[in-house]
Every structure is written in structure tokens, then in C-alpha cells.
Write a protein that holds these residues in place. Sequence first.
Motif, PDB file in Angstrom:
ATOM      1  N   SER A   1       7.475   4.692  -5.786  1.00 17.08           N
ATOM      2  CA  SER A   1       8.421   4.325  -4.732  1.00 17.08           C
ATOM      3  C   SER A   1       8.464   2.815  -4.496  1.00 17.08           C
TER       4      SER A   1
ATOM      5  N   VAL B   1      -5.397   6.632   4.034  1.00 17.92           N
ATOM      6  CA  VAL B   1      -4.729   7.726   4.744  1.00 17.92           C
ATOM      7  C   VAL B   1      -4.985   7.521   6.247  1.00 17.92           C
ATOM      8  N   PHE B   2      -4.238   6.584   6.826  1.00 17.13           N
ATOM      9  CA  PHE B   2      -4.532   6.123   8.191  1.00 17.13           C
ATOM     10  C   PHE B   2      -4.280   7.204   9.244  1.00 17.13           C
TER      11      PHE B   2
ATOM     12  N   GLY C   1       0.851  -1.184   0.000  1.00 19.82           N
ATOM     13  CA  GLY C   1       0.000   0.000   0.000  1.00 19.82           C
ATOM     14  C   GLY C   1       0.881   1.225   0.000  1.00 19.82           C
ATOM     15  N   GLY C   2       0.357   2.300   0.557  1.00 16.39           N
ATOM     16  CA  GLY C   2       1.140   3.539   0.596  1.00 16.39           C
ATOM     17  C   GLY C   2       0.743   4.448  -0.537  1.00 16.39           C
ATOM     18  N   ALA C   3       1.462   5.552  -0.659  1.00 12.64           N
ATOM     19  CA  ALA C   3       1.006   6.618  -1.535  1.00 12.64           C
ATOM     20  C   ALA C   3       1.277   6.361  -3.017  1.00 12.64           C
TER      21      ALA C   3
ATOM     22  N   PHE D   1      -9.440  16.423   1.038  1.00 14.30           N
ATOM     23  CA  PHE D   1      -8.440  15.670   1.794  1.00 14.30           C
ATOM     24  C   PHE D   1      -8.441  16.221   3.209  1.00 14.30           C
TER      25      PHE D   1
ATOM     26  N   GLY E   1     -10.577   8.847  -3.579  1.00 17.21           N
ATOM     27  CA  GLY E   1     -10.574   7.654  -2.715  1.00 17.21           C
ATOM     28  C   GLY E   1      -9.481   7.787  -1.672  1.00 17.21           C
TER      29      GLY E   1
ATOM     30  N   LEU F   1      -3.434   0.913   3.789  1.00 16.84           N
ATOM     31  CA  LEU F   1      -4.491   0.800   2.769  1.00 16.84           C
ATOM     32  C   LEU F   1      -5.204   2.113   2.520  1.00 16.84           C
TER      33      LEU F   1
HETATM   34  P1  AMP Z   1       4.437   4.936   1.982  1.00 19.53           P
HETATM   35  O1  AMP Z   1       5.420   5.744   2.769  1.00 19.53           O
HETATM   36  O2  AMP Z   1       4.757   4.818   0.531  1.00 19.53           O
HETATM   37  O3  AMP Z   1       4.163   3.602   2.638  1.00 19.53           O
HETATM   38  O4  AMP Z   1       3.084   5.756   1.975  1.00 19.53           O
HETATM   39  C1  AMP Z   1       2.364   6.002   3.134  1.00 19.53           C
HETATM   40  C2  AMP Z   1       1.420   7.142   2.915  1.00 19.53           C
HETATM   41  O5  AMP Z   1       0.467   6.812   1.942  1.00 19.53           O
HETATM   42  C3  AMP Z   1       0.651   7.475   4.170  1.00 19.53           C
HETATM   43  O6  AMP Z   1       1.055   8.733   4.628  1.00 19.53           O
HETATM   44  C4  AMP Z   1      -0.805   7.491   3.697  1.00 19.53           C
HETATM   45  O7  AMP Z   1      -1.520   8.593   4.178  1.00 19.53           O
HETATM   46  C5  AMP Z   1      -0.693   7.581   2.196  1.00 19.53           C
HETATM   47  N1  AMP Z   1      -1.868   7.056   1.499  1.00 19.53           N
HETATM   48  C6  AMP Z   1      -2.425   5.867   1.634  1.00 19.53           C
HETATM   49  N2  AMP Z   1      -3.551   5.773   0.880  1.00 19.53           N
HETATM   50  C7  AMP Z   1      -3.714   6.951   0.256  1.00 19.53           C
HETATM   51  C8  AMP Z   1      -4.706   7.499  -0.651  1.00 19.53           C
HETATM   52  N3  AMP Z   1      -5.725   6.763  -1.053  1.00 19.53           N
HETATM   53  N4  AMP Z   1      -4.533   8.758  -1.070  1.00 19.53           N
HETATM   54  C9  AMP Z   1      -3.475   9.487  -0.653  1.00 19.53           C
HETATM   55  N5  AMP Z   1      -2.519   9.042   0.182  1.00 19.53           N
HETATM   56  C10 AMP Z   1      -2.629   7.786   0.636  1.00 19.53           C
END
Ligand code: AMP
Length: 395
Positions: A200, A321-322, A194-196, A272, A292, A319
Motif C-alpha cells: 500500500s 500494532v498500536f 510504517g503500517g501493515a 497476535f 514481530g 511502528l
Molecule cells: P496502515 O493503514 O498501512 O498505516 O497500517 C496500519 C496498521 O498496521 C495498523 O492497524 C497496525 O496494527 C498495523 N501494523 C503495524 N505494525 C504491524 C506488525 N508488525 N504486524 C502486523 N500489523 C502491523
Amino acid sequence: MKTIDDFNFADKKALLRVDFNVPLNNDHEVTDATRIEAAKPTIIKILEDGGAAILMSHLGRPKAQESEFSLKHIKEKVSEVLGVEVKFVSDCVGDEAEKAAKDLKSGEVLLLENLRYHKEEEKGDKDFAKKLSNLADIYVNDAFGTAHRAHASTTVVAQFFPEKKCFGYLIAQEIESLDKVMHSDKKPVLAILGGAKVSSKITVIKNILDKVDDLIIGGGMAYTFIKAQGGNIGSSICEDDLQDLALDILKQAKEKNVNIHLPVDVIAADAFSEFANTQVEDIYKIADGWQGLDAGPKSLEHFAEVVKKSKTILWNGPLGVFEIEPFSNGTIKLGEAIAEATSDGAYSLVGGGDSVAAVKEFGFDDKVSYVSTGGGAMLEMLEGKTLPGIAAIQD
Ligand code: AMP
């Protein structure tokens, strides 16, 4: 793999690279001692053998020798955690450090001043590494968090201990836990990414397609895949230039018999923000102006089923924006499913970046098999890279 258990430290001095880059408050007090506690078993083994431990670490990113980055601030905390009064020397190399190391007796611990007070540390300078090596008989690396950096104390110094270098317990555990996932015979093997951003994680995705039976792609990453397949994703996060790559990953997965699971529905928001209006939407039909920000109920039900049938699970990235409460449910529900699968006998590893923060925040850290201590280092291992700090011990 040579570990600390392959050596007896009786009457020996160990030069131990630890990761004591801990958070401090404005009064220079340690606010989270997890990293100190993580190094404790390795230090205690050296002392119980009858050896002495010389601890070296960096703290923060000093530009010069600013006092706020001095390791003297953590000396008391290290003493408290170890139950041993730790000595401190205000430079990590030079006459004073050499004298302090020489005077150190069996059962004693010496903490050296911040390695990054010397520019040579990050440059991987050989002369500086040689000076560090003068302090001890055996080199032990237990700093997983910096194992992906080819710095003097993490990598270069190892060459001065050709037969006398090894991993501490923490790095050994990190390597073993990743090996359990990447070369698992407990199938099915599932990875959850997951993540942004897709960008990356591209190399991670490509590397793990050969290792897993199922791959859940969630979080902000998912929308690039959905748009590439013709979905309307509203104003959800997307990397337009990676759509072809997303389609290629889906094709490769099919060829390799990997089942890809994408969300089918989402919690969409009109901003957001914690105060946004939200509604559940089909991920392929998100209304214009809506984005989403979390996985929807049908997706979560499906993901939980996949998790519960898996015997080996790797989780990297939330999964949704926790950090914002209305969008944390997906990450929490996924954590619950992984915790349940783990208590039913699955092996679960959480690592690399924000998922570690999420499992800690929601209390799943002691309900999964292993939580990695190194964000960037774990991510690079998932990419299939050999970390310089690890290679330097193994060669
Ligand atoms: P990462 O460091 O790549 O694991 O990304 C983590 C970040 O992804 C967290 O700060 C989450 O808020 C963000 N994230 C998860 N889902 C979403 C979404 N649907 N839209 C925007 N950001 C997201």
C-alpha cells in the motif's frame, strides 16, 4: 494557488464543498465535530465579508435516500459550531434548493441535503454539477478528505466557475504543509513509513526517495525488507512477492544517498493477542512461530536519534500494532521523539491513515506541526499524484 483570501464575498453567494462526513451515534448525534470545526474559518471569512454560504457535503454511503444519512441530523451541530442558525433544504438541487439559495441573505448559511442521495454525484455527472452551480456566484472547495475523488461537487462543478473558484483555508493549509515537507530547505529531511503492508506504500516510497535524506521503514512493512536480506522473521507479516522490490528500493536509496533505517530488534509475540507471551528478539533471528509486533528498544533508541537530528519530518504509519496495548510502545516513543524535535524547531507533518488515529489517541496531535485531515487524499499526494479536486481549482 487561488485561495479564499483572493475574493471578497460581499453580497455574493458561495457554494462551499465541505467534508461534513462526521460520525453519528444511534440517536443521530454528532460524536466528533472535528471536521465541522475544520471548515469554520472558511465559512466565517465568507460571512464576515458580507456574503452568504451554501454548504454541500456527503454523509456516509447511502444506497437510496435513507434517513439515517440525512444531513438534517447535523444542522444543529453546525449551527452551534458556527454560532449562526443554519438553514436546511431537503434536496441539494432542484426548485426547492434554488429558491432557498435565492432567498439567502448576507450573513446567512444554508446547508444542503446529502449530495450522495443523487447517484450523479459520485459519477461526476456534468448536468448534476451544472444544477449545483446554479445556486451560487463563487465556488469554494474546502473538502480535503474527498479531494482525491472526481465527483460532481468536488471537481466537475468547478468548470462552471472559470474565474470564480478557489480553495478554502483547510485545503490551502493541507497543500502548504505537504509542500513544506516535499520541497523543504530545512534539512535533514526524514520520512517515517510504517503500517501493515509494503504494497500500500510502494508508490509513496518511490516518490519520496527523491525528497528525503533519511527514511525509517517500520511496522509490518519492515519484515519484507528483512526477509529479502536473508533474515529469519518467524511468522511476522510479510509480502513474499515483494522481496525483489524491497531489494530494489534499498539499492535505489543507496544510489540516491538516502539513509534507510530498519528496525534491528522487535517485540516478538507467540500470538497476535493482548495476552501473548512476548520477548525482545533480533529482527534477523525471530524464532519460528513468533511474530514481530512492535519495534524493540535498540531500534527505538536509534530512531529517536535520527528524529532528533532532523529538521523536517513526515510520519505515515505506526511502528507496531498500536491498537493492542503491549505493542503500542514503539509508536508512542516515536511520537514523543517527534514532539521533542518539533519543540526544538523541526517541522513535522503527520498524515495518511492510521498514524493520525495514533497521534490523536496518544495525545501528540497538538505537539506536531500539522496533522492532515485526509487519509486517502494525503496518501495520494505523497505518491506525487495531482488530486482531481485540487487540479480543478488550479487549471
Ligand atoms: P496502515 O493503514 O498501512 O498505516 O497500517 C496500519 C496498521 O498496521 C495498523 O492497524 C497496525 O496494527 C498495523 N501494523 C503495524 N505494525 C504491524 C506488525 N508488525 N504486524 C502486523 N500489523 C502491523
